[in-house]
Write a protein that holds these residues in place. Sequence first.
Motif, short mmCIF file in Angstrom:
data_model
loop_
_atom_site.label_atom_id
_atom_site.label_comp_id
_atom_site.label_asym_id
_atom_site.label_seq_id
_atom_site.Cartn_x
_atom_site.Cartn_y
_atom_site.Cartn_z
N TYR A 36 47.03 32.68 33.08
CA TYR A 36 46.39 34.00 32.97
C TYR A 36 45.61 34.30 34.25
O TYR A 36 45.15 33.38 34.94
CB TYR A 36 45.48 34.06 31.74
N ARG A 37 45.49 35.57 34.54
CA ARG A 37 44.70 35.97 35.71
C ARG A 37 43.67 37.00 35.28
O ARG A 37 44.02 38.02 34.68
CB ARG A 37 45.58 36.58 36.78
N ILE A 38 42.41 36.73 35.57
CA ILE A 38 41.36 37.71 35.32
C ILE A 38 40.45 37.76 36.54
O ILE A 38 39.96 36.73 37.00
CB ILE A 38 40.52 37.32 34.07
N ASP A 39 40.27 38.93 37.10
CA ASP A 39 39.26 39.11 38.15
C ASP A 39 39.08 40.60 38.38
O ASP A 39 39.82 41.41 37.85
CB ASP A 39 39.66 38.40 39.45
N THR A 40 38.07 40.93 39.17
CA THR A 40 37.76 42.34 39.42
C THR A 40 38.47 42.86 40.67
O THR A 40 38.27 43.99 41.06
CB THR A 40 36.24 42.52 39.63
N SER A 87 32.22 35.07 46.13
CA SER A 87 33.58 35.10 46.65
C SER A 87 33.63 35.96 47.89
O SER A 87 32.71 36.73 48.18
CB SER A 87 34.53 35.67 45.60
N HIS A 104 45.04 33.06 42.33
CA HIS A 104 44.13 32.13 41.66
C HIS A 104 43.10 31.55 42.62
O HIS A 104 42.51 30.52 42.32
CB HIS A 104 44.92 31.04 40.95
N ARG A 136 38.53 27.57 45.33
CA ARG A 136 37.82 28.16 44.20
C ARG A 136 37.02 27.08 43.49
O ARG A 136 37.18 25.89 43.78
CB ARG A 136 38.80 28.74 43.20
N ALA A 139 33.96 29.94 37.68
CA ALA A 139 35.26 29.65 38.29
C ALA A 139 35.57 30.52 39.51
O ALA A 139 36.70 30.97 39.69
CB ALA A 139 36.36 29.78 37.25
N LYS A 156 36.82 32.40 42.45
CA LYS A 156 38.01 32.29 43.29
C LYS A 156 37.66 32.82 44.68
O LYS A 156 36.72 33.59 44.83
CB LYS A 156 39.15 33.11 42.67
N TRP A 157 38.43 32.43 45.69
CA TRP A 157 38.17 32.85 47.09
C TRP A 157 36.70 32.60 47.43
O TRP A 157 36.03 33.41 48.06
CB TRP A 157 38.52 34.35 47.27
N1 LIG Z 1 36.28 36.16 43.02
C1 LIG Z 1 36.38 36.19 41.69
N2 LIG Z 1 36.48 35.04 41.01
C2 LIG Z 1 36.59 35.04 39.66
C3 LIG Z 1 36.58 36.25 38.94
C4 LIG Z 1 36.46 37.46 39.67
O1 LIG Z 1 36.43 38.57 39.12
N3 LIG Z 1 36.37 37.40 41.05
N4 LIG Z 1 36.70 36.22 37.57
C5 LIG Z 1 36.35 34.98 36.88
C6 LIG Z 1 36.79 34.96 35.51
S1 LIG Z 1 36.01 36.03 34.44
C7 LIG Z 1 37.71 34.06 35.04
S2 LIG Z 1 38.02 33.92 33.39
C8 LIG Z 1 38.45 33.19 35.97
C9 LIG Z 1 39.94 33.34 35.78
O2 LIG Z 1 40.63 32.54 36.68
P1 LIG Z 1 42.19 32.71 36.85
O3 LIG Z 1 42.46 34.14 37.18
O4 LIG Z 1 42.61 31.76 37.92
O5 LIG Z 1 42.80 32.33 35.52
O6 LIG Z 1 38.16 33.49 37.30
C10 LIG Z 1 36.81 33.73 37.60
N5 LIG Z 1 36.68 33.85 39.02
#
Ligand SMILES: Nc1nc2c(c(=O)[nH]1)N[C@H]1C(S)=C(S)[C@@H](COP(=O)(O)O)O[C@H]1N2
Length: 510
Positions: free
Chosen positions: A231-235, A320, A354, A359, A371, A373-374
């Motif tokens: 799954y992927r969730i981010d803004t 990030s 991801h 991350r 979690a 990312k970047w």
């Molecule tokens: N830079 C960044 N990292 C982020 C997010 C984000 O919006 N921006 N969302 C977080 C959220 S809410 C979740 S649940 C996880 C999801 O990681 P995935 O997309 O690798 O599954 O990343 C997290 N890291």
Amino acid sequence: MAFLRAMAGIVAAALVLGVAELIAVFTGSGSAPAYALGATVVDHTPDGVREWAISTFGTSDKAVLFVCMGIVAVVVAGLAGVAERTARPIGSVAFAVFGVVAAVIGAARVDGFAGALPALIGTAAGILALRALTRRIDDSADSPRATTEPVAPQQAAGRRRVLGGIAATGVLAVGAGLAGRLLGGARHDVTAERETVELPTATTPVPDLPPDADLRVPGLTSYITPNSDFYRIDTALIVPQVSTDSWSLRIHGMVDQEITLTWDDLLRRTPVERLVTLACVSNPINGDLIGNARWLGYRLDELLAEARPHPDADMVLSRSKDGWTAGSPLSVLIDGRDALLAIGMNGEPLPVRHGYPARLVVPGLYGYVSATKWVTELEVTRFDRATAYWTRRGWSAQGPIKTGTRIDTPRGRGRIPKGRTVIAGVAWAQHRGVTGVEVQVDNGDWRPARLSTEVTVDTWRQWTYDWDATPGQHTVRARALDPTGPQTAVSQDVVPDGATGYPTFTIQVN
Ligand SMILES: Nc1nc2c(c(=O)[nH]1)N[C@H]1C(S)=C(S)[C@@H](COP(=O)(O)O)O[C@H]1N2
Ligand SMILES: [Mo]
């Protein structure tokens, strides 16, 4: 004529976005108005709407956002075109207002004046086009109207000039937009670079999985989630493109020794490899915003120890490349669990979506508080001094993952034949461990399911339950147990700190 005027407005607006996209090649993709406005909408969407969007559209929520913005843009641009006259530039004024707002937003998102340029130059081009097209339309409308005779040649020529102008503007707009996208993509895309990255080998790689860690039941989620299914969730509306050359991680704030690590610094250290099940706080009951992967990375407790956090610090605010933040309890990151600065996922460099190239992954904490990312920054601070992205928007500052379970099969099948039926799913209680799963049919007794072998307390376990299905309608529930007992039966929505309640399904047995 109203239709042509609307078309003129729409192609002129397309030209605004196309030209802006081209300018953004030089000023940074974050400054293109379509992106900057979209990102601003994302940041200011009320929680209820966001929840609804995630639960309705899942991971396509961003595509849906762009489609909605596109529809609004077409309607507004069409109206602006209809209102515009050579002598009365109402539509142009509307364009200018949009341009100024988009320029301010672009400047706020990407360093100052450069960030405003795509919107300003794009809007100027759009207004020129709208003025020129409107002049042609007004001219051809002024020509004498022949009602009884066939269309006057003069009028037909005017109409052709209008259509030609509209078509030319449309072609220019699409051309500029595509060129902008291609050039921008080629300039910033790190997909090719990622293919060449060679990951270091871990001191402690994940051993082969024990037999029965993955029960391989049809319809049941696999123990390890392939990267392509994760799954992927981010803004992020545009996935941040961070090259290993430009990447660094700065550990600063309430520390005795500020440190900056480059990619080469990382490669000189030895990583570990760990299995961790990541979960999103927005995961509804029976939802699929959860996945399990093999992460290669560097222990955060070791990195933080080198920076020597002050004794009164209690939070690590990770940031990030695109400015998103998460606030994790410092105590959790250094309590011995496998909290990682991860660079590999299931044997590959992190996929760009991801978090490539690096991350955070913290067992037991929802992604929104851990979690990142970047990731480029770890600021050691305090919960009473700093507020992370989602906490500012009404979510809890603390986000430990709640014990839960999901039914994978036969949920979703409308009807099944009577007889032996395998009910199966996954259960998680990261860093506490799943000690059992129980299944209940039609308010009967809770009966134990068979569990897959536990690999670590930080990952989910599969379970199966043999059910002798009798004809009729049945309701099936499941619940996970951790060392403190069964998960709570109380139903709670995902806001502010994660959903609770038993997953259920109803099925017709013939
Ligand atoms: N830079 C960044 N990292 C982020 C997010 C984000 O919006 N921006 N969302 C977080 C959220 S809410 C979740 S649940 C996880 C999801 O990681 P995935 O997309 O690798 O599954 O990343 C997290 N890291
Ligand atoms: Mo999340």
